[in-house]
Design a protein around this motif. Structure first.
Motif, PDB file in Angstrom:
ATOM      1  N   LYS A 215       0.828  -1.214   0.000  1.00  0.00           N
ATOM      2  CA  LYS A 215       0.000   0.000   0.000  1.00  0.00           C
ATOM      3  C   LYS A 215       0.856   1.256   0.000  1.00  0.00           C
ATOM      4  O   LYS A 215       0.436   2.311  -0.499  1.00  0.00           O
ATOM      5  CB  LYS A 215      -0.926  -0.013   1.213  1.00  0.00           C
ATOM      6  CG  LYS A 215      -2.051  -1.031   1.119  1.00  0.00           C
ATOM      7  CD  LYS A 215      -2.963  -0.949   2.338  1.00  0.00           C
ATOM      8  CE  LYS A 215      -4.141  -1.898   2.208  1.00  0.00           C
ATOM      9  NZ  LYS A 215      -5.036  -1.825   3.401  1.00  0.00           N
ATOM     10  N   ALA A 216       2.069   1.141   0.560  1.00  0.00           N
ATOM     11  CA  ALA A 216       2.981   2.285   0.590  1.00  0.00           C
ATOM     12  C   ALA A 216       3.747   2.465  -0.715  1.00  0.00           C
ATOM     13  O   ALA A 216       4.549   3.402  -0.839  1.00  0.00           O
ATOM     14  CB  ALA A 216       3.961   2.141   1.751  1.00  0.00           C
ATOM     15  N   GLY A 217       3.526   1.557  -1.669  1.00  0.00           N
ATOM     16  CA  GLY A 217       4.130   1.716  -2.990  1.00  0.00           C
ATOM     17  C   GLY A 217       5.148   0.662  -3.377  1.00  0.00           C
ATOM     18  O   GLY A 217       5.691   0.705  -4.489  1.00  0.00           O
ATOM     19  N   GLU A 218       5.428  -0.315  -2.503  1.00  0.00           N
ATOM     20  CA  GLU A 218       6.392  -1.363  -2.837  1.00  0.00           C
ATOM     21  C   GLU A 218       5.698  -2.434  -3.686  1.00  0.00           C
ATOM     22  O   GLU A 218       4.851  -3.176  -3.201  1.00  0.00           O
ATOM     23  CB  GLU A 218       6.959  -1.999  -1.567  1.00  0.00           C
ATOM     24  CG  GLU A 218       7.957  -3.124  -1.839  1.00  0.00           C
ATOM     25  CD  GLU A 218       9.133  -2.657  -2.671  1.00  0.00           C
ATOM     26  OE1 GLU A 218       9.118  -2.927  -3.903  1.00  0.00           O
ATOM     27  OE2 GLU A 218      10.034  -2.016  -2.103  1.00  0.00           O
ATOM     28  N   SER A 219       6.064  -2.529  -4.954  1.00  0.00           N
ATOM     29  CA  SER A 219       5.430  -3.490  -5.858  1.00  0.00           C
ATOM     30  C   SER A 219       6.400  -4.553  -6.379  1.00  0.00           C
ATOM     31  O   SER A 219       6.020  -5.389  -7.203  1.00  0.00           O
ATOM     32  CB  SER A 219       4.798  -2.765  -7.053  1.00  0.00           C
ATOM     33  OG  SER A 219       5.788  -2.026  -7.779  1.00  0.00           O
ATOM     34  N   ASN A 220       7.636  -4.515  -5.891  1.00  0.00           N
ATOM     35  CA  ASN A 220       8.631  -5.496  -6.325  1.00  0.00           C
ATOM     36  C   ASN A 220       8.390  -6.817  -5.585  1.00  0.00           C
ATOM     37  O   ASN A 220       8.520  -6.873  -4.353  1.00  0.00           O
ATOM     38  CB  ASN A 220      10.039  -4.968  -6.015  1.00  0.00           C
ATOM     39  CG  ASN A 220      11.128  -5.888  -6.544  1.00  0.00           C
ATOM     40  OD1 ASN A 220      10.981  -7.105  -6.552  1.00  0.00           O
ATOM     41  ND2 ASN A 220      12.230  -5.296  -6.987  1.00  0.00           N
ATOM     42  N   VAL A 246       4.718 -14.339  -4.328  1.00  0.00           N
ATOM     43  CA  VAL A 246       3.846 -13.258  -4.780  1.00  0.00           C
ATOM     44  C   VAL A 246       3.383 -13.634  -6.186  1.00  0.00           C
ATOM     45  O   VAL A 246       4.205 -13.845  -7.081  1.00  0.00           O
ATOM     46  CB  VAL A 246       4.585 -11.911  -4.805  1.00  0.00           C
ATOM     47  CG1 VAL A 246       3.652 -10.800  -5.281  1.00  0.00           C
ATOM     48  CG2 VAL A 246       5.162 -11.588  -3.438  1.00  0.00           C
ATOM     49  N   ALA A 247       2.062 -13.763  -6.374  1.00  0.00           N
ATOM     50  CA  ALA A 247       1.570 -14.313  -7.638  1.00  0.00           C
ATOM     51  C   ALA A 247       0.293 -13.624  -8.095  1.00  0.00           C
ATOM     52  O   ALA A 247      -0.395 -12.949  -7.318  1.00  0.00           O
ATOM     53  CB  ALA A 247       1.304 -15.812  -7.471  1.00  0.00           C
ATOM     54  N   ASP A 248       0.007 -13.810  -9.377  1.00  0.00           N
ATOM     55  CA  ASP A 248      -1.285 -13.419  -9.937  1.00  0.00           C
ATOM     56  C   ASP A 248      -2.355 -14.295  -9.288  1.00  0.00           C
ATOM     57  O   ASP A 248      -2.256 -15.520  -9.305  1.00  0.00           O
ATOM     58  CB  ASP A 248      -1.261 -13.624 -11.451  1.00  0.00           C
ATOM     59  CG  ASP A 248      -2.512 -13.122 -12.145  1.00  0.00           C
ATOM     60  OD1 ASP A 248      -3.618 -13.594 -11.782  1.00  0.00           O
ATOM     61  OD2 ASP A 248      -2.404 -12.308 -13.069  1.00  0.00           O
ATOM     62  N   ALA A 249      -3.374 -13.690  -8.712  1.00  0.00           N
ATOM     63  CA  ALA A 249      -4.366 -14.452  -7.957  1.00  0.00           C
ATOM     64  C   ALA A 249      -5.255 -15.316  -8.835  1.00  0.00           C
ATOM     65  O   ALA A 249      -5.903 -16.237  -8.335  1.00  0.00           O
ATOM     66  CB  ALA A 249      -5.230 -13.503  -7.135  1.00  0.00           C
ATOM     67  N   VAL A 250      -5.281 -15.070 -10.134  1.00  0.00           N
ATOM     68  CA  VAL A 250      -6.139 -15.852 -11.024  1.00  0.00           C
ATOM     69  C   VAL A 250      -5.417 -17.095 -11.529  1.00  0.00           C
ATOM     70  O   VAL A 250      -5.935 -18.215 -11.439  1.00  0.00           O
ATOM     71  CB  VAL A 250      -6.624 -14.991 -12.203  1.00  0.00           C
ATOM     72  CG1 VAL A 250      -7.437 -15.840 -13.181  1.00  0.00           C
ATOM     73  CG2 VAL A 250      -7.475 -13.831 -11.691  1.00  0.00           C
ATOM     74  N   ASN A 251      -4.198 -16.919 -12.052  1.00  0.00           N
ATOM     75  CA  ASN A 251      -3.494 -18.058 -12.657  1.00  0.00           C
ATOM     76  C   ASN A 251      -2.291 -18.524 -11.852  1.00  0.00           C
ATOM     77  O   ASN A 251      -1.599 -19.461 -12.254  1.00  0.00           O
ATOM     78  CB  ASN A 251      -3.066 -17.724 -14.092  1.00  0.00           C
ATOM     79  CG  ASN A 251      -2.169 -16.501 -14.175  1.00  0.00           C
ATOM     80  OD1 ASN A 251      -1.449 -16.177 -13.237  1.00  0.00           O
ATOM     81  ND2 ASN A 251      -2.210 -15.808 -15.311  1.00  0.00           N
ATOM     82  N   LEU A 252      -1.996 -17.851 -10.740  1.00  0.00           N
ATOM     83  CA  LEU A 252      -0.904 -18.198  -9.820  1.00  0.00           C
ATOM     84  C   LEU A 252       0.474 -18.074 -10.447  1.00  0.00           C
ATOM     85  O   LEU A 252       1.463 -18.561  -9.896  1.00  0.00           O
ATOM     86  CB  LEU A 252      -1.100 -19.617  -9.248  1.00  0.00           C
ATOM     87  CG  LEU A 252      -2.447 -19.873  -8.559  1.00  0.00           C
ATOM     88  CD1 LEU A 252      -2.471 -21.275  -7.961  1.00  0.00           C
ATOM     89  CD2 LEU A 252      -2.738 -18.819  -7.491  1.00  0.00           C
ATOM     90  N   GLN A 253       0.572 -17.406 -11.583  1.00  0.00           N
ATOM     91  CA  GLN A 253       1.847 -17.157 -12.231  1.00  0.00           C
ATOM     92  C   GLN A 253       2.486 -15.894 -11.638  1.00  0.00           C
ATOM     93  O   GLN A 253       1.829 -15.111 -10.938  1.00  0.00           O
ATOM     94  CB  GLN A 253       1.639 -16.972 -13.739  1.00  0.00           C
ATOM     95  CG  GLN A 253       1.038 -18.188 -14.429  1.00  0.00           C
ATOM     96  CD  GLN A 253       1.932 -19.412 -14.330  1.00  0.00           C
ATOM     97  OE1 GLN A 253       3.152 -19.312 -14.506  1.00  0.00           O
ATOM     98  NE2 GLN A 253       1.345 -20.558 -14.043  1.00  0.00           N
ATOM     99  N   PRO A 254       3.800 -15.674 -11.888  1.00  0.00           N
ATOM    100  CA  PRO A 254       4.423 -14.425 -11.439  1.00  0.00           C
ATOM    101  C   PRO A 254       3.654 -13.210 -11.951  1.00  0.00           C
ATOM    102  O   PRO A 254       3.107 -13.225 -13.065  1.00  0.00           O
ATOM    103  CB  PRO A 254       5.830 -14.503 -12.055  1.00  0.00           C
ATOM    104  CG  PRO A 254       6.086 -15.979 -12.187  1.00  0.00           C
ATOM    105  CD  PRO A 254       4.760 -16.585 -12.544  1.00  0.00           C
ATOM    106  N   SER A 256       2.640  -9.657 -13.522  1.00  0.00           N
ATOM    107  CA  SER A 256       3.101  -8.953 -14.716  1.00  0.00           C
ATOM    108  C   SER A 256       2.370  -7.616 -14.796  1.00  0.00           C
ATOM    109  O   SER A 256       1.564  -7.276 -13.924  1.00  0.00           O
ATOM    110  CB  SER A 256       2.813  -9.788 -15.967  1.00  0.00           C
ATOM    111  OG  SER A 256       1.408  -9.936 -16.141  1.00  0.00           O
ATOM    112  N   ALA A 257       2.644  -6.882 -15.857  1.00  0.00           N
ATOM    113  CA  ALA A 257       2.006  -5.574 -16.019  1.00  0.00           C
ATOM    114  C   ALA A 257       0.493  -5.698 -16.113  1.00  0.00           C
ATOM    115  O   ALA A 257      -0.240  -4.767 -15.760  1.00  0.00           O
ATOM    116  CB  ALA A 257       2.563  -4.884 -17.265  1.00  0.00           C
ATOM    117  N   GLY A 258       0.025  -6.836 -16.578  1.00  0.00           N
ATOM    118  CA  GLY A 258      -1.417  -7.017 -16.732  1.00  0.00           C
ATOM    119  C   GLY A 258      -2.116  -7.594 -15.520  1.00  0.00           C
ATOM    120  O   GLY A 258      -3.332  -7.770 -15.523  1.00  0.00           O
ATOM    121  N   THR A 259      -1.371  -7.873 -14.461  1.00  0.00           N
ATOM    122  CA  THR A 259      -1.969  -8.471 -13.265  1.00  0.00           C
ATOM    123  C   THR A 259      -2.858  -7.450 -12.551  1.00  0.00           C
ATOM    124  O   THR A 259      -2.414  -6.343 -12.246  1.00  0.00           O
ATOM    125  CB  THR A 259      -0.882  -8.972 -12.300  1.00  0.00           C
ATOM    126  OG1 THR A 259      -0.112  -9.991 -12.943  1.00  0.00           O
ATOM    127  CG2 THR A 259      -1.514  -9.548 -11.028  1.00  0.00           C
TER     128      THR A 259
END
Length: 282
Positions: A215-220, A246-254, A256-259
């Motif tokens: 929430k503070a801006g850390e997205s790495n 840390v994964a995409d909640a839909v497909n459990l993949q790393p 990405s920009a589209g997550t």
């Protein structure tokens, strides 16, 4: 409340109740307040005129050779009372030989979502989960099914199975029920020593710290994983980290920009008990 132990009786119950909305809660027993919340949620979805069905079955197919199948707690009498008190109409408690003939030759195999998180360290586990859930869906003939979000990967895989195999079942994910100190309720918590139990809430605390950093801006993802790992090592020295992801909640993949929807999931061993938890970031 009907207690059914074999497939013939279950088919008869399903026939008698055909046309009545059925909401299903699959469990492995050793029920606790987390399961009670699932049953109450199912009762609400079913409404006063619907049926709530609960299965109690320790599924051998989802345990590996070095896992705790033989030691998994079995508390059927207590479980039946909890089901009754929280609004269940029918309990299906079969034996393994009822569901799995000795000469069975058909298997299920998930090839994508089970390759990471818990699936990476428990090969074949989710194949067993898919097999038993598919069989139970067919037998119970439910309209809806309720699953807890504590096992986020399991819910994602069941969603994929329902989609890919065209099950006519609506899935409902229910938020994790927690102890007062934040520890996710689990049948395996009873394995913890007092010292381990005192440290186990560090899992939730570390996930919350990662959420605050997000929430503070850390997205790495690597930075978030490192933050959780450091906190667990400092606050839960009796724990052994299986994974932090840390994964995409839909497909459990790393991610990405589209997550659009992120989940952070963790698994930690305390002695023989493997505890899992997760937090969603939106």
């Amino acid at each position: 409340m009907n207690v059914i132990n074999n497939i013939r009786q279950l088919r008869s119950w399903s026939t008698i109740n055909k046309g009545t909305r059925c909401v299903f809660v699959p469990t492995m027993g050793a029920l606790h307040e987390g399961h009670a919340a699932l049953i109450r949620a199912a009762r609400e979805i079913a409404g006063p005129a619907g049926n709530v069905a609960v299965s109690i079955f320790v599924n051998p197919l989802q345990f590996g050779p070095n896992e705790d199948f033989s030691k998994y707690p079995r508390t059927l009498i207590e479980d039946l009372g909890l089901c009754r008190d929280n609004g269940a109409d029918m309990i299906f408690a079969p034996k393994a030989e009822d569901l799995y003939p000795a000469d069975r030759s058909i298997v299920m195999h998930e090839t994508s979502l089970s390759k990471m998180l818990c699936g990476a360290s428990r090969p074949g586990h989710f194949d067993g989960v898919c097999m038993v859930v598919a069989k139970l869906f067919n037998l119970v003939q439910c309209d809806d099914a309720v699953f807890g979000k504590k096992d986020f990967q399991q819910l994602a895989i069941i969603r994929r199975m329902v989609r890919d195999l065209d099950f006519n079942v609506v899935l409902h994910g229910i938020e994790t029920v927690r102890e007062s100190d934040g520890l996710a309720m689990s049948s395996r918590n009873r394995y913890l020593t007092p010292e381990e139990r005192a440290q186990a809430p560090a899992i939730r605390a570390a996930l919350l710290a990662a959420r605050d950093a997000w929430k503070a801006g850390e997205s790495n993802p690597a930075a978030l994983q490192q933050l959780i790992t450091r906190q667990l090592e400092a606050k839960a020295p009796l724990g052994r980290i299986d994974y932090v992801t840390v994964a995409d909640a839909v497909n459990l993949q790393p991610i990405s920009a589209g997550t659009e929807h992120v989940v952070i999931a963790a698994a930690v061993f305390f002695g023989a008990a493997r505890l899992i938890d997760n937090i969603e970031l939106k």
